[in-house]
Design a protein around this motif. Structure first.
Motif, PDB file in Angstrom:
ATOM      1  N   PHE A  29       0.831  -1.204   0.000  1.00 41.09           N
ATOM      2  CA  PHE A  29       0.000   0.000   0.000  1.00 41.09           C
ATOM      3  C   PHE A  29       0.866   1.256   0.000  1.00 41.09           C
ATOM      4  O   PHE A  29       0.545   2.247  -0.658  1.00 41.09           O
ATOM      5  CB  PHE A  29      -0.942   0.000   1.206  1.00 41.09           C
ATOM      6  N   VAL A  63      -5.106   7.633  -0.538  1.00 35.36           N
ATOM      7  CA  VAL A  63      -4.333   6.425  -0.265  1.00 35.36           C
ATOM      8  C   VAL A  63      -3.049   6.777   0.476  1.00 35.36           C
ATOM      9  O   VAL A  63      -2.614   6.057   1.377  1.00 35.36           O
ATOM     10  CB  VAL A  63      -4.026   5.670  -1.579  1.00 35.36           C
ATOM     11  N   THR A  87      -3.730   7.121   4.176  1.00 34.53           N
ATOM     12  CA  THR A  87      -4.439   6.023   4.862  1.00 34.53           C
ATOM     13  C   THR A  87      -3.725   4.684   4.694  1.00 34.53           C
ATOM     14  O   THR A  87      -4.374   3.640   4.690  1.00 34.53           O
ATOM     15  CB  THR A  87      -5.878   5.890   4.325  1.00 34.53           C
ATOM     16  N   MET A 110      -5.513   1.302   5.565  1.00 30.28           N
ATOM     17  CA  MET A 110      -5.727   0.348   4.471  1.00 30.28           C
ATOM     18  C   MET A 110      -5.174  -1.024   4.836  1.00 30.28           C
ATOM     19  O   MET A 110      -5.785  -2.064   4.555  1.00 30.28           O
ATOM     20  CB  MET A 110      -5.056   0.851   3.195  1.00 30.28           C
ATOM     21  N   CYS A 116      -7.459  -4.266   5.203  1.00 28.91           N
ATOM     22  CA  CYS A 116      -7.182  -5.399   4.320  1.00 28.91           C
ATOM     23  C   CYS A 116      -7.013  -6.681   5.123  1.00 28.91           C
ATOM     24  O   CYS A 116      -7.578  -7.728   4.778  1.00 28.91           O
ATOM     25  CB  CYS A 116      -5.933  -5.106   3.495  1.00 28.91           C
ATOM     26  N   LEU A 152     -13.658   2.926   6.550  1.00 28.33           N
ATOM     27  CA  LEU A 152     -13.489   3.467   5.204  1.00 28.33           C
ATOM     28  C   LEU A 152     -14.531   4.548   4.908  1.00 28.33           C
ATOM     29  O   LEU A 152     -14.223   5.577   4.295  1.00 28.33           O
ATOM     30  CB  LEU A 152     -13.590   2.344   4.170  1.00 28.33           C
ATOM     31  N   PHE A 180     -11.468   3.520  -3.587  1.00 30.20           N
ATOM     32  CA  PHE A 180     -11.068   3.569  -2.180  1.00 30.20           C
ATOM     33  C   PHE A 180     -11.535   2.318  -1.431  1.00 30.20           C
ATOM     34  O   PHE A 180     -10.802   1.766  -0.605  1.00 30.20           O
ATOM     35  CB  PHE A 180     -11.651   4.827  -1.541  1.00 30.20           C
ATOM     36  N   PRO A 190      -8.391  -2.238  -0.661  1.00 28.26           N
ATOM     37  CA  PRO A 190      -8.137  -3.238   0.392  1.00 28.26           C
ATOM     38  C   PRO A 190      -8.882  -4.542   0.161  1.00 28.26           C
ATOM     39  O   PRO A 190      -8.386  -5.609   0.522  1.00 28.26           O
ATOM     40  CB  PRO A 190      -8.630  -2.536   1.666  1.00 28.26           C
TER      41      PRO A 190
END
Length: 683
Positions: free
Chosen positions: A251, A285, A288, A292, A296, A579, A618, A622
């Motif tokens: 990520f 991204v 975060t 993330m 995930c 999220l 977004f 993940p």
């Protein structure tokens, strides 16, 4: 006065509170439903065989509820941060009008209490309704009688839910008061013009980090996906750590590469609002990466947990019919000073106790297996030992044991009772039967070379070049690691080992079967006591019945289903809410940018499309990596579950996908609607 202002604020900010309120309601409802299982009507008529397990299930759910409460508490604290950030200018206005910080804190207290009471009321109302549906699920799992079903409300579960959530709200109130106490007027006024600092990463460094992370992740995938026989606890832990760290750096590197990769594709980047859209996504991204990663991994755990739970639930009951085709199975073994098994005459001990096997069963077969001290698994592997241990290092040292042998006549007599095909062997042939998938693959690998064996001085060759999928003793799981079937003439009675018998009751209806089961158990216990009085060194005895196996299957299926759904729902709600709140917060911060787009002549349709694309990517990032993790994770889970269940995982994965789409997709939809409403405020 404070109450009126609080109520007015809630009315004006309904769209801001939508995700927060929805999350609280779902959390309360799920918490109540699973904690109310103990008092649901279906349990009032459940059979005695399940009552002790139900107590254990309730204790397990109570223990998991503590973990769930912590997760929900952290989620509520995170959500409150978003709501406070949205209202910084409002708080600044209150301060400019002369309102003190403690009055602002009191205002937040009123709002939090009202939202809390509202979410608790709605959540408990929904939870009480859903718990009645859960009663039907419970009745189906435990085969309970629902003819006297009554609508029930669990007072203890309501009290527990209120206590847990009150503690969470108290933490939020205290934190909000501390934050307000530290706020400065200038900070609150400039909050809308402040943005998080984004550090541009070196693109080549991002590429190198991405390649290294992908390579490490690929190795972890290989360890759990194709090298399971060599996995121990330490290697599994190492694979988990490698996967988690690699996820973070993937990520991190993607956040640095995403915009530059899109910019290199001129036709895509300069089309419509893509340049604006992908810059927004890149910014989100970048800020975060840690979130993330956590989301995930939580999605990965959720998918694997739900899928594994459904695999177990869907296959356990079927397996009882497949692997336990008779009513009763018993075994007795005498042990020497080295704990080696020796023949115990079951018929003698039954007769000594004043019983006969024919008293309990309309049809049965008494038999025993054999062991040749010179015929071990190492002998069977033979010249291929080095090749075998190099491929299966962690299990190679475990393979030096005496192979279990059964006579062909006993095997065919059992197959007749099990309603399966008999086997034919020449006097110089043997066959292997097994159900445990790990050993089936080993035997298939060895049988490809048609190895000869020596049993009690007799040389035999394989009848088949594959393992015969089957068993000699009934079990609830496919755990038969291998039995060698040989001609009767090839065995020596001096090698007789464990004595066993299987049989079907002489009963027709449910009451007769219950009486026959009780008698068979009592007779076995009495004969076992007679055997224990007769031995001087040691003995082992065991029995199981189809009824008990079915009850165990129901209990295990219920345990993994309830706990899997409980944890899975909470994790999905947490992922979706985090999220959603982050995306809504970003939309709020970027509202002025959309105003500028409108002034430049951009149509509302294009702005809506940009908002949708941002939200979709977004939420998808993940989830896509979590699905990739889950594919390889389920390969390991399937291998580990092969000791417990047999059957495919496709249907369970489809059901899990449906649950994920319903909850995670629901949050995506709420987020898109909320983000669109926020960007339209500045019209």
């Amino acid at each position: 006065m404070l109450f009126k202002i609080s109520l007015s604020n809630i009315r004006k900010s309904l769209k801001d509170y939508a995700v927060y309120f929805f999350t609280l309601v779902v959390g309360v409802a799920v918490f109540y439903v699973f904690n109310a299982i103990e008092t649901q009507t279906a349990f009032l008529s459940v059979s005695e065989d399940h009552r002790e397990f139900i107590k254990f299930l309730v204790q397990a759910i109570s223990a998991v509820s503590v973990f769930v409460a912590i997760v929900l508490g952290l989620l509520i604290v995170y959500a409150s941060r978003f709501l406070m950030k949205r209202r910084n200018k409002e708080f600044a206005l209150y301060m400019m009008l002369g309102m003190s910080k403690w009055k602002i804190s009191a205002l937040l207290l009123c709002e939090t209490v009202m939202i809390g009471i509202g979410s608790l009321f709605v959540g408990l109302l929904i939870g009480v309704g859903l718990s009645q549906v859960m009663s039907a699920v419970v009745a189906n799992l435990f085969e309970a009688d629902m003819t006297e079903f009554k609508f029930t409300v669990s007072g203890s579960s309501i009290a527990k839910t209120i206590i847990y959530f009150s503690i969470m709200y108290a933490v939020v109130i205290i934190r909000s008061g501390i934050v307000i106490g530290k706020c400065r007027l200038i900070t609150l006024m400039q909050s809308g013009r402040r943005s998080e600092k984004i550090t541009m990463k070196n693109p080549w460094l991002c590429v190198i980090v991405f390649l290294i992370s992908a390579a490490v992740l690929g190795y972890a995938y290989y360890m759990v996906g194709w090298n399971q026989m060599d996995l121990g606890p330490k290697k599994i832990l190492a694979a988990i750590i490698m996967g988690a760290v690699s996820t973070f750096f993937i990520f991190w590197s993607v956040a640095g590469m995403l915009l530059r990769v899109i910019m290199s594709v001129k036709g895509l980047y300069h089309r419509g609002l893509n340049s604006f859209t992908f810059r927004q996504i890149s910014s989100k991204v970048n800020t975060t990466v840690a979130s993330m990663t956590v989301i995930c991994l939580m999605l990965f755990v959720t998918i694997c947990t739900l899928s594994s739970a459904f695999v177990i639930r869907n296959n356990m009951n079927r397996q009882v019919e497949e692997f336990f085709p008779v009513d009763f199975y018993g075994e007795m073994t005498l042990l020497d000073e080295n704990d080696n098994p020796h023949y115990a005459d079951i018929v003698k001990y039954y007769e000594g106790a004043g019983f006969s096997l024919s008293d309990d069963f309309k049809e049965y077969h008494e038999f025993h297996t054999y062991f040749d001290p010179d015929f071990t698994m190492f002998n069977f592997i033979g010249d291929r030992m080095d090749e075998f241990t190099s491929e299966n290092q962690s299990v190679g040292v475990m393979m030096d044991y005496q192979n279990e042998i059964i006579k062909l006549s006993d095997y065919n007599a059992l197959m007749k009772l099990y309603d399966k095909k008999p086997m034919e062997l020449s006097e110089d042939e043997y066959a292997i039967t097994a159900t445990f998938s790990g050993m089936v693959s080993v035997y298939d690998w060895l049988l490809a070379d048609k190895p000869e064996i020596t049993v009690f001085g007799n040389t035999l060759k394989p009848r088949f070049d594959k393992t015969c999928y089957g068993y000699i003793t009934p079990e609830m799981q496919p755990i038969t690691t291998g039995v060698f079937v040989v001609p009767d003439s090839a065995v020596d009675e001096s090698g007789a080992g464990t004595a066993m018998y299987v049989g079907n009751y002489n009963a027709k209806d449910k009451n007769e079967i219950a009486a026959a089961e009780k008698a068979a158990r009592e007779h076995f216990d009495t004969a076992r006591s007679d055997m224990l009085r007769d031995v001087h060194l040691g003995a082992h005895s065991y029995y199981n019945t189809k009824i008990q196996a079915a009850n165990d299957a129901i209990d295990l299926g219920a345990l993994v289903t309830f706990l899997g759904l409980y944890i899975g729902f909470i994790f999905l709600v947490s992922c979706g809410a985090i999220l959603a709140l982050k995306e809504l917060s970003e939309s709020s911060d970027s509202a002025s940018r959309y105003t500028m787009l409108r002034k430049l002549g951009v149509e509302e349709k294009e702005i809506t499309g940009s908002v949708f694309t941002q939200s979709a990517i977004f939420f998808a990032l993940p989830l896509l990596l979590a699905c990739l993790h889950s594919y390889f994770g389920m390969r390991l889970a399937k291998f580990m579950l092969s000791m417990l269940v047999s059957g495919g995982i496709f249907k369970s994965m489809l059901f899990t996908a449906g649950v994920v789409v319903l909850i995670y997709g629901g949050y995506f939809l709420l987020t898109f609607i909320g983000s669109r409403a926020i960007v339209r405020e500045q019209k």
